[in-house]
Structures are given as structure tokens and as C-alpha cells.
Design an enzyme around this catalytic site. Structure first.
Site, PDB file in Angstrom:
ATOM      1  N   ASN A   1     -16.688  72.912 -54.794  1.00 56.64           N
ATOM      2  CA  ASN A   1     -16.772  74.249 -54.209  1.00 56.64           C
ATOM      3  C   ASN A   1     -16.767  75.313 -55.322  1.00 56.64           C
ATOM      4  O   ASN A   1     -15.771  75.467 -56.033  1.00 56.64           O
ATOM      5  CB  ASN A   1     -15.554  74.409 -53.272  1.00 56.64           C
ATOM      6  CG  ASN A   1     -15.488  75.763 -52.615  1.00 56.64           C
ATOM      7  OD1 ASN A   1     -15.857  76.768 -53.212  1.00 56.64           O
ATOM      8  ND2 ASN A   1     -15.000  75.789 -51.393  1.00 56.64           N
TER       9      ASN A   1
ATOM     10  N   ASP B   1      -5.304  70.764 -51.316  1.00 54.61           N
ATOM     11  CA  ASP B   1      -5.551  70.594 -49.891  1.00 54.61           C
ATOM     12  C   ASP B   1      -4.809  71.713 -49.175  1.00 54.61           C
ATOM     13  O   ASP B   1      -3.682  72.055 -49.556  1.00 54.61           O
ATOM     14  CB  ASP B   1      -5.075  69.219 -49.415  1.00 54.61           C
ATOM     15  CG  ASP B   1      -5.754  68.818 -48.105  1.00 54.61           C
ATOM     16  OD1 ASP B   1      -6.903  69.243 -47.876  1.00 54.61           O
ATOM     17  OD2 ASP B   1      -5.136  68.092 -47.310  1.00 54.61           O
TER      18      ASP B   1
ATOM     19  N   GLY C   1     -13.651  80.050 -43.361  1.00 54.36           N
ATOM     20  CA  GLY C   1     -12.634  79.328 -42.589  1.00 54.36           C
ATOM     21  C   GLY C   1     -11.969  80.202 -41.534  1.00 54.36           C
ATOM     22  O   GLY C   1     -12.623  80.897 -40.757  1.00 54.36           O
ATOM     23  N   TYR C   2     -10.646  80.220 -41.559  1.00 59.51           N
ATOM     24  CA  TYR C   2      -9.878  80.950 -40.549  1.00 59.51           C
ATOM     25  C   TYR C   2      -9.602  82.394 -40.973  1.00 59.51           C
ATOM     26  O   TYR C   2      -8.808  83.089 -40.327  1.00 59.51           O
ATOM     27  CB  TYR C   2      -8.544  80.231 -40.294  1.00 59.51           C
ATOM     28  CG  TYR C   2      -8.707  78.839 -39.699  1.00 59.51           C
ATOM     29  CD1 TYR C   2      -8.836  78.652 -38.328  1.00 59.51           C
ATOM     30  CD2 TYR C   2      -8.737  77.709 -40.513  1.00 59.51           C
ATOM     31  CE1 TYR C   2      -8.988  77.385 -37.780  1.00 59.51           C
ATOM     32  CE2 TYR C   2      -8.890  76.432 -39.976  1.00 59.51           C
ATOM     33  CZ  TYR C   2      -9.007  76.284 -38.621  1.00 59.51           C
ATOM     34  OH  TYR C   2      -9.157  75.020 -38.073  1.00 59.51           O
TER      35      TYR C   2
HETATM   36  P1  IMP Z   1      -9.400  72.739 -47.945  1.00 61.07           P
HETATM   37  O1  IMP Z   1      -8.305  71.745 -48.086  1.00 61.07           O
HETATM   38  O2  IMP Z   1      -9.340  73.813 -48.968  1.00 61.07           O
HETATM   39  O3  IMP Z   1     -10.748  72.094 -47.816  1.00 61.07           O
HETATM   40  O4  IMP Z   1      -9.136  73.494 -46.574  1.00 61.07           O
HETATM   41  C1  IMP Z   1      -9.149  72.850 -45.311  1.00 61.07           C
HETATM   42  C2  IMP Z   1      -9.578  73.856 -44.258  1.00 61.07           C
HETATM   43  O5  IMP Z   1      -8.603  74.899 -44.187  1.00 61.07           O
HETATM   44  C3  IMP Z   1     -10.901  74.540 -44.547  1.00 61.07           C
HETATM   45  O6  IMP Z   1     -11.966  73.835 -43.985  1.00 61.07           O
HETATM   46  C4  IMP Z   1     -10.739  75.886 -43.893  1.00 61.07           C
HETATM   47  O7  IMP Z   1     -11.063  75.798 -42.529  1.00 61.07           O
HETATM   48  C5  IMP Z   1      -9.244  76.148 -43.999  1.00 61.07           C
HETATM   49  N1  IMP Z   1      -8.949  77.004 -45.161  1.00 61.07           N
HETATM   50  C6  IMP Z   1      -8.559  76.615 -46.400  1.00 61.07           C
HETATM   51  N2  IMP Z   1      -8.348  77.669 -47.198  1.00 61.07           N
HETATM   52  C7  IMP Z   1      -8.625  78.753 -46.434  1.00 61.07           C
HETATM   53  C8  IMP Z   1      -8.607  80.146 -46.697  1.00 61.07           C
HETATM   54  O8  IMP Z   1      -8.292  80.633 -47.799  1.00 61.07           O
HETATM   55  N3  IMP Z   1      -8.963  80.942 -45.655  1.00 61.07           N
HETATM   56  C9  IMP Z   1      -9.313  80.473 -44.441  1.00 61.07           C
HETATM   57  N4  IMP Z   1      -9.363  79.179 -44.160  1.00 61.07           N
HETATM   58  C10 IMP Z   1      -9.012  78.316 -45.146  1.00 61.07           C
END
Ligand code: IMP
Length: 228
Positions: free
Chosen positions: A9, A69, A180-181
Site C-alpha cells: 500500500n 494490522d 475505509g471507515y
Molecule cells: P489494515 O489492517 O490496515 O488492512 O486495515 C483493515 C481494515 O480496517 C481496512 O480494510 C479498513 O477498512 C480499516 N482501516 C484501517 N485503517 C483505517 C483508517 O485509518 N481509516 C479507516 N479505516 C481503516
């Protein structure tokens, strides 16, 4: 100290580099290594997933590796979606699908009951020479709420940190930036959703930033222990 960042990413790469490069860590992108494995995120906790990813990339590259994560924990839903945040509305759910499901699940829930937090866990799986020094850190960290060491086969081999941001789930999406959220997560301290902030402001107050700052401190101490 060389560290591979176990993510493809580009936004995360930039965010991590901005924090770790200025203090002299030699960061390598995963894209430099052909055929890197994609870890299945099937852990029961964020920590398990972050460690699994970091250790897999350490084995593949032979270098220390950093992975993260993140999960969104909503109190009224008993901590869901948590470790399932990326696939809350199904395996191939979009960000919009996940936000919509969250708002649906919380419909009729009052403002006071919509409390939530983002939790980010960062793991650095260490190569052997640094893992030896991490043993000295273990005792110093025993009282730290957001930093710890992790063992594999009885031997300390990784550092783990956590960053948390407290907030509230809005009743409808607000703001256009982020991912994301972000549009449905209002940061309590600021009264704004992450999507209503600029990326610089979000990065300064995010869960990932907090976990990274903790990790930067641990890595600096480890390097000092090694005489670097
Ligand atoms: P990851 O572990 O960073 O891949 O995050 C898992 C999921 O959490 C992502 O697919 C997003 O939906 C959500 N997420 C992670 N970080 C953020 C953020 O900073 N803002 C909003 N959603 C997030």
C-alpha cells in the site's frame, strides 16, 4: 538497520517512511523482492496477524520486517468488526459496503452508545542479531501498556506496539477524504470524522501514527543497545 516494510500500500509506505527514515533506518519496500508471499490474515487477534505477516516476510527476505494490522472496535457490537474490519460485509466488500453495514447494524442506537476505537498493531520481526538485544528490552517494557516483545519457539524474536484512537460512529457518512471507515468514524477529541480532516491532520492523530511512534522508540533503543 535494514527493515522491509511488509505492505504494497503506497499510502502506508509513505506514512511509515516519514516516521522511520528521518531517524536513520534503512527502509526497503516489499516490491523490491520478487514473489513475496501474501500472508493469509486468519489470526484471532490483530497482534497475531501483524506478527504472522512480519515473520513471513523476514523468512522470505532474510531481513527484519515490519507489518501492521488494524481493526475498528465498536462497543455496541461487542468489539466487532475488529479483526474482520476489512471483510465486515463479506470477502469482497468495498469500503462503502462495510460502512453501510456498520450504520445499519447501529440504526436506532443513541449517540452515547456509539463509542468505538481504531486499534493498530505494528510488529517488527527481528533478524537474529537484533533479537538478542530485544531480550534486554523485555524487562524494561513489562509495564508499558502499548509496547511489548513477542517470542517464537521460546525465543524473543519480535517487537509489538499498539496505537489507539477513541471515537464514535456517526449516523451518516461525513467528509470526502481518506479510506475505509474514515467517513463514519468521528474522533472524540476533535469532533471531526477522519474523512473531514486533511491527510496531514489525520496522520498526526491516527492509530497507525501512535503505534509507529511507539515502534520508533523501541527500534532506537534496540539500535543503541547494539552500539549503533
Ligand atoms: P489494515 O489492517 O490496515 O488492512 O486495515 C483493515 C481494515 O480496517 C481496512 O480494510 C479498513 O477498512 C480499516 N482501516 C484501517 N485503517 C483505517 C483508517 O485509518 N481509516 C479507516 N479505516 C481503516
Amino acid at each position: 538497520m535494514e527493515i522491509v516494510l511488509a505492505t504494497h500500500n503506497p499510502d502506508k509506505l509513505r506514512e511509515i517512511s516519514d516516521i522511520l527514515s528521518p531517524v536513520g533506518f534503512d527502509l526497503r519496500a516489499l516490491d523490491e523482492f520478487d514473489g513475496a508471499p501474501e500472508a493469509v490474515e486468519d489470526g484471532r487477534t490483530l497482534e497475531e496477524n501483524a506478527l504472522k505477516k512480519a515473520r513471513a516476510i523476514r523468512v522470505f527476505t532474510g531481513l527484519s520486517a515490519l507489518a501492521d494490522d488494524t481493526g475498528l472496535e465498536v462497543d455496541a457490537l461487542g468489539g466487532a468488526p475488529g479483526v474482520f474490519s476489512s471483510r465486515y460485509a463479506g470477502e469482497s466488500a468495498s469500503y462503502e459496503d462495510n460502512c453501510r453495514k456498520l450504520l445499519d447494524e447501529l440504526s436506532g442506537i443513541s449517540d452515547e452508545m456509539r463509542t468505538a476505537r481504531f486499534r493498530c498493531v505494528i510488529a517488527v520481526a527481528l533478524v537474529k542479531e537484533y533479537a538478542e538485544s530485544a531480550r534486554h528490552l523485555a524487562e524494561a517494557l513489562s509495564k508499558s501498556p502499548h509496547s511489548t516483545v513477542s517470542s517464537n519457539g521460546g525465543r524473543i524474536d519480535a517487537l509489538v506496539t499498539e496505537g489507539i484512537v477513541e471515537g464514535r460512529i456517526t449516523t451518516s457518512p461525513r467528509g470526502k477524504s481518506g479510506f475505509g471507515y474514515d467517513p463514519v468514524f468521528e474522533v472524540l477529541r476533535l469532533g471531526l470524522t477522519f474523512a473531514e480532516m486533511g491527510s496531514a491532520e489525520k496522520n498526526r492523530s491516527s492509530h497507525r501514527y501512535r503505534a509507529l511512534i511507539e515502534m520508533r522508540e523501541l527500534l532506537i533503543r534496540l539500535r543503541q543497545d547494539m552500539g549503533g
